[in-house]
Design an enzyme around this catalytic site. Structure first.
Site, PDB file in Angstrom:
ATOM      1  N   ALA A 131       0.809  -1.219   0.000  1.00 31.77           N
ATOM      2  CA  ALA A 131       0.000   0.000   0.000  1.00 31.77           C
ATOM      3  C   ALA A 131       0.841   1.267   0.000  1.00 31.77           C
ATOM      4  O   ALA A 131       0.365   2.329  -0.384  1.00 31.77           O
ATOM      5  CB  ALA A 131      -0.934   0.006   1.210  1.00 31.77           C
ATOM      6  N   LYS A 132       2.088   1.160   0.472  1.00 29.06           N
ATOM      7  CA  LYS A 132       3.018   2.294   0.507  1.00 29.06           C
ATOM      8  C   LYS A 132       2.388   3.525   1.167  1.00 29.06           C
ATOM      9  O   LYS A 132       2.529   4.651   0.684  1.00 29.06           O
ATOM     10  CB  LYS A 132       3.523   2.630  -0.899  1.00 29.06           C
ATOM     11  N   ARG A 133       1.728   3.304   2.291  1.00 28.23           N
ATOM     12  CA  ARG A 133       1.083   4.401   2.998  1.00 28.23           C
ATOM     13  C   ARG A 133       2.127   5.303   3.646  1.00 28.23           C
ATOM     14  O   ARG A 133       3.228   4.875   3.975  1.00 28.23           O
ATOM     15  CB  ARG A 133       0.130   3.859   4.061  1.00 28.23           C
TER      16      ARG A 133
END
EC number: 4.1.1.23
Length: 267
Positions: free
Chosen positions: A92-94
């Site tokens: 998700a690379k939040r």
């Protein structure tokens, strides 16, 4: 916890292969519908064909978000289809602050129930804190990514003459890993950098994308990081065939990625 499930699956399946579940509607086999239902059918077939060959699965959030509420349901159905003993890593690379980060963490860990997630460190510790505080979950933080544009930021030299990505690795290892639930994302296209990171911080697991379609070499990765490397492969496996036998073709490609690992452990 992700690492416990990872170690168990890696041992039982003799594999550190993670398959990325990144379903592109345009590339689904012709006999499947080009919608969320088709994605679920596709993913379930891939999982059934490869679950004895992997140490983890990594669905990429973007491919599901693009389909709205139907995509969210497809993601939940995909996760539910993964055997419970195999960990799920959400790509998700939040990276945001305050209540936004808390909401992202709750969505991933409580609503979806995944075991691990990828995060961006650009906004600093407070953007990661809601994730890192979940001691039973693992956070893989972007460090040296496989895309060519990563050089624009990650290779910038600091006052000590070292690139920024090594500072990120240091922060993760020495300041952010108090719950021992951190790892790094390092691209297979940079084996020398993987070796440097692993030598300095051997305790950190490394999620390594970029093998296969992006040109990374699995043997070089294993030589650089050994047992700490979680090798992610997506397109090479998923789209090995566009016909009705796509799952069988995916299995054959996945098996090919196991050969160097087995050779390393069993000379």
């Amino acid at each position: 916890m992700f690492m416990q499930k990872f170690r168990a699956a890696a041992t039982s399946n003799r594999s550190t292969l993670c398959i990325g579940l990144d379903p592109d509607l345009a590339r689904l086999p012709e006999h499947l519908p080009r919608d969320a239902a088709g994605i679920v059918q596709f993913n379930q077939a891939i999982i059934e064909a490869t679950s004895d060959l992997v140490c983890a699965y990594k669905p990429n959030m973007a491919f599901y978000e693009a389909l709205g509420s139907a995509g969210w349901l497809a993601l939940k159905q995909t996760i539910a289809s993964i055997p419970s003993h195999i960990p799920v890593l959400l790509d998700a690379k939040r990276g945001d602050i305050g209540s936004t980060a808390q909401a992202y963490a709750s969505a991933a860990f409580d609503e979806l129930g995944v075991d691990a997630i990828t995060l961006s460190p650009y906004m600093g510790y407070d953007s990661l804190q809601p994730f890192l505080e979940r001691a039973d979950k693992t956070c893989f933080i972007l460090c040296r990514t496989s895309n060519p544009g990563g050089d624009d930021v990650q290779n910038l030299l600091l006052d000590n003459g070292e690139p920024l990505f090594l500072k990120i690795a240091e922060l993760v290892a020495k300041r952010w890993n108090s719950n021992h639930n951190c790892g790094l994302v390092v691209g297979a296209t940079y084996p020398a950098e993987i070796a440097t990171i692993h030598q300095r911080y051997p305790e950190l697991p490394l999620l390594v994308p970029g093998v296969g379609s992006q040109g990374g070499d699995i043997e070089e990765v294993l030589a650089a990081a050994g047992e700490q490397a979680i090798i992610n492969v997506s397109r090479s496996v998923l789209y090995a065939s566009g016909g009705s036998s796509f799952a069988e073709a995916a299995r054959k490609v996945a098996q090919a990625f196991l050969v160097p690992k087995q050779a390393l452990n069993h000379p």
